[in-house]
Scaffold this motif. Structure first.
Motif, PDB file in Angstrom:
ATOM      1  N   ARG A   1       2.554   6.310   3.065  1.00 55.22           N
ATOM      2  CA  ARG A   1       3.460   5.393   2.384  1.00 55.22           C
ATOM      3  C   ARG A   1       3.876   5.997   1.045  1.00 55.22           C
ATOM      4  NH1 ARG A   1       2.755  -0.259   4.175  1.00 55.22           N
ATOM      5  NH2 ARG A   1       1.093  -0.407   5.702  1.00 55.22           N
ATOM      6  N   TYR A   2       5.169   5.968   0.777  1.00 57.27           N
ATOM      7  CA  TYR A   2       5.695   6.404  -0.507  1.00 57.27           C
ATOM      8  C   TYR A   2       6.773   5.407  -0.934  1.00 57.27           C
ATOM      9  CZ  TYR A   2       3.806  10.710   1.505  1.00 57.27           C
ATOM     10  OH  TYR A   2       3.005  11.628   2.117  1.00 57.27           O
ATOM     11  N   TRP A   3       6.990   5.298  -2.213  1.00 57.56           N
ATOM     12  CA  TRP A   3       8.037   4.401  -2.705  1.00 57.56           C
ATOM     13  C   TRP A   3       9.085   5.239  -3.415  1.00 57.56           C
ATOM     14  CZ3 TRP A   3       7.901  -1.044  -2.206  1.00 57.56           C
ATOM     15  CH2 TRP A   3       8.980  -1.703  -2.777  1.00 57.56           C
ATOM     16  N   VAL A   4      10.325   5.136  -2.941  1.00 58.30           N
ATOM     17  CA  VAL A   4      11.427   5.842  -3.591  1.00 58.30           C
ATOM     18  C   VAL A   4      12.509   4.832  -3.948  1.00 58.30           C
ATOM     19  CG1 VAL A   4      11.029   8.086  -2.519  1.00 58.30           C
ATOM     20  CG2 VAL A   4      12.431   6.407  -1.340  1.00 58.30           C
ATOM     21  N   ARG A   5      13.211   5.101  -5.014  1.00 56.93           N
ATOM     22  CA  ARG A   5      14.279   4.206  -5.453  1.00 56.93           C
ATOM     23  C   ARG A   5      15.464   4.281  -4.499  1.00 56.93           C
ATOM     24  NH1 ARG A   5      11.239   1.027  -8.297  1.00 56.93           N
ATOM     25  NH2 ARG A   5      10.163   2.087  -9.994  1.00 56.93           N
TER      26      ARG A   5
ATOM     27  N   PRO B   1       0.825  -1.204   0.000  1.00 57.57           N
ATOM     28  CA  PRO B   1       0.000   0.000   0.000  1.00 57.57           C
ATOM     29  C   PRO B   1       0.860   1.255   0.000  1.00 57.57           C
ATOM     30  CG  PRO B   1      -0.795  -1.581   1.612  1.00 57.57           C
ATOM     31  CD  PRO B   1       0.523  -2.083   1.135  1.00 57.57           C
ATOM     32  N   GLN B   2       0.484   2.199  -0.868  1.00 59.95           N
ATOM     33  CA  GLN B   2       1.193   3.473  -0.925  1.00 59.95           C
ATOM     34  C   GLN B   2       0.183   4.607  -0.936  1.00 59.95           C
ATOM     35  OE1 GLN B   2       4.407   3.745  -3.891  1.00 59.95           O
ATOM     36  NE2 GLN B   2       4.146   1.556  -4.228  1.00 59.95           N
TER      37      GLN B   2
ATOM     38  N   SER C   1      -4.294  10.628   0.322  1.00 62.97           N
ATOM     39  CA  SER C   1      -5.153   9.711   1.067  1.00 62.97           C
ATOM     40  C   SER C   1      -4.256   8.759   1.832  1.00 62.97           C
ATOM     41  CB  SER C   1      -6.036   8.917   0.096  1.00 62.97           C
ATOM     42  OG  SER C   1      -5.248   8.222  -0.833  1.00 62.97           O
ATOM     43  N   ASP C   2      -4.374   8.759   3.147  1.00 62.07           N
ATOM     44  CA  ASP C   2      -3.471   7.903   3.918  1.00 62.07           C
ATOM     45  C   ASP C   2      -4.171   7.077   4.980  1.00 62.07           C
ATOM     46  OD1 ASP C   2      -3.738   9.655   6.319  1.00 62.07           O
ATOM     47  OD2 ASP C   2      -2.609  11.057   5.100  1.00 62.07           O
TER      48      ASP C   2
ATOM     49  N   ILE D   1      -7.684   3.478  -5.017  1.00 59.84           N
ATOM     50  CA  ILE D   1      -7.713   4.935  -4.883  1.00 59.84           C
ATOM     51  C   ILE D   1      -7.002   5.380  -3.616  1.00 59.84           C
ATOM     52  CG2 ILE D   1      -9.237   6.929  -4.538  1.00 59.84           C
ATOM     53  CD1 ILE D   1     -11.311   5.410  -6.264  1.00 59.84           C
ATOM     54  N   GLU D   2      -7.271   4.707  -2.521  1.00 62.12           N
ATOM     55  CA  GLU D   2      -6.741   5.146  -1.241  1.00 62.12           C
ATOM     56  C   GLU D   2      -5.301   4.693  -0.992  1.00 62.12           C
ATOM     57  OE1 GLU D   2      -8.224   7.224   0.590  1.00 62.12           O
ATOM     58  OE2 GLU D   2     -10.211   7.209  -0.322  1.00 62.12           O
ATOM     59  N   LEU D   3      -4.953   3.492  -1.463  1.00 60.76           N
ATOM     60  CA  LEU D   3      -3.646   2.920  -1.109  1.00 60.76           C
ATOM     61  C   LEU D   3      -2.882   2.414  -2.319  1.00 60.76           C
ATOM     62  CD1 LEU D   3      -4.834   0.895   2.022  1.00 60.76           C
ATOM     63  CD2 LEU D   3      -3.556   3.035   2.042  1.00 60.76           C
ATOM     64  N   GLY D   4      -3.218   2.920  -3.502  1.00 59.99           N
ATOM     65  CA  GLY D   4      -2.566   2.434  -4.708  1.00 59.99           C
ATOM     66  C   GLY D   4      -1.353   3.215  -5.138  1.00 59.99           C
TER      67      GLY D   4
END
Length: 681
Positions: free
Chosen positions: A74-78, A52-53, A68-69, A291-294
């Motif tokens: 949550r975030y995805w970084v390289r 989840p992001q 929306s959290d 929508i919320e966690l995609g």
């Protein structure tokens, strides 16, 4: 030394042989089991690592307006976009031999077992980064043998199908850092208000120490405990050879500046964001979880400056102690992009969106649709009907209806269509409806995008059928766009967590009205601000006419319970509704002016600095100067002249003669006695 008896030697050798034999088979079994695990991992393939992001919403300038959290960020970084200090600190304190083992650190496991046996309690763990990642992705944290076996299988699958850097990247993006922050990017933003790539050695060491006990080691809960843990991390980095002891000591002494004392961010345009989420569901077919966690990136049409102006004007103009509610929608009529939307005065108190959900009586703001339909049926701005108290019958004479003008003012004589719209004469409107038919008005309104149910009765001319604010603004936008309809647009583009474009808006429009008739109607709507059209009463925009600095077309509307103002310049259309949620009557005169005041100040501030554009006539119309009182061609004798547009061929041909005698008399009165007696001279 006595020799070993042969019998004893043979017995001992028998046991040695058995041990070697058993050991050999155990080794084969172990290798077979290991091979089976590896084979299983390869057959099963790479396990999915989607987590989840947070979905982020952006305004039209690329700035963030919300996310929306649900209490989790949550975030995805390289990996390459993380500070090297973060990577080194995490490896040093969590799994120093991460790049050497294949998912399990056997020496560390053995050491942990010995330490735990000696202490008769679990004092040391041996989970590698891969094991922790497997647990975070797929499993619960319950302490059972079943869970341990599953964790081992997932660990093998991860190691067999992903590189070490991929595993480390996944781990750093999913580990929990407390306070709803999952992953290093969320933690960096939450604790220090910066990106993971910007973390210093001191900050990285502080964050790397938190996952061991997210609550226990949170600096927001107990900073002293967190500093002790930070020191352990720094020491581990020294032992691992990542930094020198001097660097560790300096990093420990560095003062950390947190952002915990900042006020909770207020959501920007929450009503607008709700509409965006609804469109993600209905237009793109996305489910709630996506929508919320995609991890979506949703680029919207919102103009933050216009949104701020809208909210400020509503707050400034409406009495703060009043229970009156308000809604505002602003669109670019050329593109359909919604630039601002307010669905109520306080989202926290009432998230009900009055701009898109409520249906209220539009009153006289419905009249432009009526007069457009009338122009198509042969009416012109000069068409005259009598303004007087009239009772209409319908349903074959079984029903009657008596409309009243505001304050019961009537011309008690003929007035033109142009003046009737400007002063909002209700009798004229219902008479027009009787001529063209209520079904024609319903057809026109539906073509303009009104989605509410409309009753084909005489009072429809006065806007008695409830409608939505968004529909009304979109309909006016079509008039402003010369009859070309563009659906309200809220979303420009949607990108998923992997950078794939899921949706991109492609501008579409269709001609639903006659261009020329739409322009004539638009020009008629400029009359509400023009005192030249004053007659038995003043034009409805008189109260705000002095505050406008550019050409506008519009229409106000008032019922006992609702007040509206909708209008536009060529580059912006806006509609405002005010009223009570439960339909209480608006008795105070000031309350009836709220919508107009909000509208004019919103438009003036929003367009400040923009070029002053006029409404450009279409090819099929002609503009002539008329006397606004009778709709005939103006002469030099007419004291007031107004340029008015007609469909070519429908313009008036008769000249006004009402003022010729007066002009002649005035001219005679201006002559000297000599000129009067000797006209030949």
């Amino acid at each position: 030394m006595d020799p070993i008896p042969g019998s004893r030697f043979r017995g001992t050798w028998k046991y040695v042989r058995a041990a070697v034999f058993i050991g050999f088979f155990l080794a084969i079994f172990a290798f077979a089991a290991l091979g089976s695990f590896v084979l299983f991992a390869k057959i099963e393939g790479a396990p999915p690592v989607a987590v989840p992001q947070t979905t982020i919403f952006y305004a039209d300038d690329g700035s963030k307006i919300g996310e929306s959290d649900h209490g989790q960020k949550r975030y995805w970084v390289r990996l390459k976009d993380m500070s090297p200090h973060v990577i080194e600190a995490t490896i040093a304190v969590e799994d120093r031999k991460f790049y050497e083992h294949h998912g399990f650190d056997l020496k560390r496991i053995a050491a942990a077992i010995i330490a735990n046996i000696q202490a008769m309690a679990k004092v040391e763990g041996a989970s590698t980064i891969t094991q922790q990642y497997a647990r975070n992705l797929f499993l619960t944290h319950e302490k059972t043998w079943s869970r341990k076996i599953q964790e081992a299988l997932y660990t093998i699958r991860l190691e067999a199908n992903y590189s070490k850097d991929q595993i480390l990247e996944g781990y750093l993006n999913t580990i929990y850092y407390g306070h709803g922050a999952y992953g290093i990017e969320a933690a960096a933003r939450y604790y220090f208000g910066k990106h993971a790539s910007e973390l210093t050695l001191s900050e990285a060491a502080m964050l790397a120490g938190i996952p061991k006990g997210p609550y226990y080691y949170s600096p927001f809960v107990n900073e002293q405990r967190a500093k002790v843990r930070q020191k352990i991390v720094l020491t581990s980095m020294v032992e691992a050879g990542y930094i020198s002891r001097k660097e560790a000591e300096q990093a420990y002494l560095d003062k950390l500046v947190y952002v915990r004392h900042r006020q909770q961010e207020q959501p920007i345009a929450p009503y607008f964001q709700d509409v965006v989420k609804q469109q993600l569901r209905t237009k793109l077919g996305l489910d709630e979880r996506t929508i919320e966690l995609g991890g979506l990136r949703v680029y919207t049409t919102l103009d933050r400056r216009l949104q701020r102006i809208a909210e400020e004007q509503i707050d400034r103009i409406i009495d703060p102690h009043s229970a009156i509610q308000a809604a505002l929608v602003a669109m670019d009529p050329r593109t359909g992009e919604v630039k601002a939307l307010v669905g109520g005065r306080n989202y926290e108190e009432s998230p009900f969106n009055r701009a898109v959900q409520a249906e209220r009586q539009p009153g006289s703001t419905f009249k432009p649709f009526l007069y457009y339909a009338a122009i198509e049926q042969g009416f012109t701005p000069s068409t005259q009907l009598r303004s007087e108290l009239t009772t209409f019958t319908f349903n074959g004479g079984r029903s009657s209806y008596t409309p009243h003008n505001y304050n019961d003012y009537y011309a008690n004589g003929p007035i033109t269509l142009a003046q009737a719209l400007a002063v909002s004469d209700n009798v004229f409107a219902v008479k027009t409806l009787q001529f063209i038919g209520a079904d024609k008005l319903v057809e026109t309104a539906k073509a303009l995008g009104i989605t509410s149910k409309l009753r084909a009765v005489p009072s429809l001319a006065l806007g008695t059928s409830p409608v939505k604010v968004i529909d009304m603004v979109a309909a006016y936008s079509t008039l402003a766009n010369y009859g070309k309809q563009t659906e309200p647009v809220f979303i420009k583009k949607v990108v998923d967590a992997n950078g794939n474009v899921l949706y991109e808006h492609k501008p579409e429009s269709r001609q639903v009205l006659d261009r020329d008739a739409a322009f004539v109607t638009t020009h008629l709507m400029t009359g509400m601000f023009d005192p030249k059209l004053n007659g038995y009463t003043t034009v409805t925009g008189q109260s705000i006419a002095d505050e406008i600095t550019r050409p506008y077309a519009g229409k106000s509307g008032t019922t006992k319970t609702d007040s509206w103002m909708i209008g536009f310049a060529p580059q912006l259309v806006a509609g405002v509704w005010t009223g009570y949620d439960r339909g209480e009557t608006m008795d105070r005169p000031a309350e009836r002016q709220y919508a107009k005041q909000i509208w004019v100040h919103f438009m003036e501030q929003s367009l400040s600095g923009e070029p002053k554009q006029s409404f450009k006539p279409t090819k099929g119309v002609i503009g002539v100067y008329i006397d606004p009182q009778n709709g005939k061609l103006a002469t030099d004798a007419c004291p007031v002249k107004r340029k008015t547009y007609y469909l070519i061929g429908t313009e008036p041909t008769d000249y006004c003669t009402d003022h010729l005698e007066k002009k002649k008399k005035k001219k005679e009165d201006g002559k000297s006695w000599f000129e009067k007696w000797f006209p030949w001279f």
